[in-house]
Design an enzyme around this catalytic site. Sequence first.
Site, PDB file in Angstrom:
ATOM      1  N   GLU A  79      -6.992   4.372  18.431  1.00  0.00           N
ATOM      2  CA  GLU A  79      -7.202   4.889  17.105  1.00  0.00           C
ATOM      3  C   GLU A  79      -7.946   4.153  16.050  1.00  0.00           C
ATOM      4  OE1 GLU A  79      -6.936   9.626  17.203  1.00  0.00           O
ATOM      5  OE2 GLU A  79      -5.095   8.193  17.209  1.00  0.00           O
ATOM      6  N   HIS A  98      -0.884   6.663  11.044  1.00  0.00           N
ATOM      7  CA  HIS A  98      -1.724   7.506  11.511  1.00  0.00           C
ATOM      8  C   HIS A  98      -0.378   8.468  12.262  1.00  0.00           C
ATOM      9  CE1 HIS A  98      -3.879  10.796  13.437  1.00  0.00           C
ATOM     10  NE2 HIS A  98      -3.801  10.029  14.654  1.00  0.00           N
ATOM     11  N   HIS A 100       1.060  12.787  14.634  1.00  0.00           N
ATOM     12  CA  HIS A 100       1.470  13.824  14.831  1.00  0.00           C
ATOM     13  C   HIS A 100       2.481  14.607  14.814  1.00  0.00           C
ATOM     14  CE1 HIS A 100      -1.329  12.184  18.499  1.00  0.00           C
ATOM     15  NE2 HIS A 100      -2.199  11.205  17.285  1.00  0.00           N
ATOM     16  N   HIS A 166      -4.396  17.929  15.808  1.00  0.00           N
ATOM     17  CA  HIS A 166      -4.301  16.518  15.548  1.00  0.00           C
ATOM     18  C   HIS A 166      -3.495  15.667  15.067  1.00  0.00           C
ATOM     19  CE1 HIS A 166      -6.345  12.130  16.273  1.00  0.00           C
ATOM     20  NE2 HIS A 166      -5.527  12.113  16.403  1.00  0.00           N
TER      21      HIS A 166
END
Length: 239
Positions: A79, A98, A100, A166
């Site tokens: 990503e 980023h 989760h 996500h």
Amino acid sequence: MLELGPPRREIAEGCRVLAARRLAPGILGHISVRADASRLLIRCRGPKERGLAYTTDEDVRLVGPDGGGSGDGYTPPFELPLHTRILERRPDVMCVVHAHPRDVVVADLAGLPILPVVGAYDIPGAALAADGVPVYPRAALIHTPGLADEVADALGAHHAVVMRGHGLTTVGASVAEAVLRAISVQSIASISLSVAAAGGTPRPIPDEDLAELPNLGSGLNLGAAWRHELARLHEGGLP
């Protein structure tokens, strides 16, 4: 050109904080910092990878927008475009996180938006939520510039975007700021889920209460808060 040593250490510490706060369990998640006009430092995958909780400075590599340059068997995350496109489009941003976080994903799937449901409990979090936390409605892996542009469009000028099914992406002027914003979003999502589980409906606090929440300054909101997160790592025996 950014001196690489300190931000590499900050990224590694930020990854370990995400894991300690259960925002990025296992091996998934990454943090990047803008290095210069075309390159960034980012947590990469490598032959000694042990998950975010054990990220070291060595796992953080300088890469170009196409992912080249990491070396020694290290490769940037799939990503990478998520980071490069946001950094290209947001000159005010130095760091992209980023993660989760499970409660953020669950709350969104349950139809619970990130609202300023708390006030003095978390003043920076209340301000973040009041500014708006949009949702990117696709659960795809953000591995192409086109998908990354969609996330950047959803993020807009905000500081966080929930990614349906996500995870979460946050941005900031530093690793500390972007990670602490992710922690605040996770906290609000967890509280909202608890309210809903108790039979209630999460509601934003009144505007007049928001207006009474002062900005306590970076010395507390960032400095002391980040020192606390790093102290928690060492107290818990994490690297």
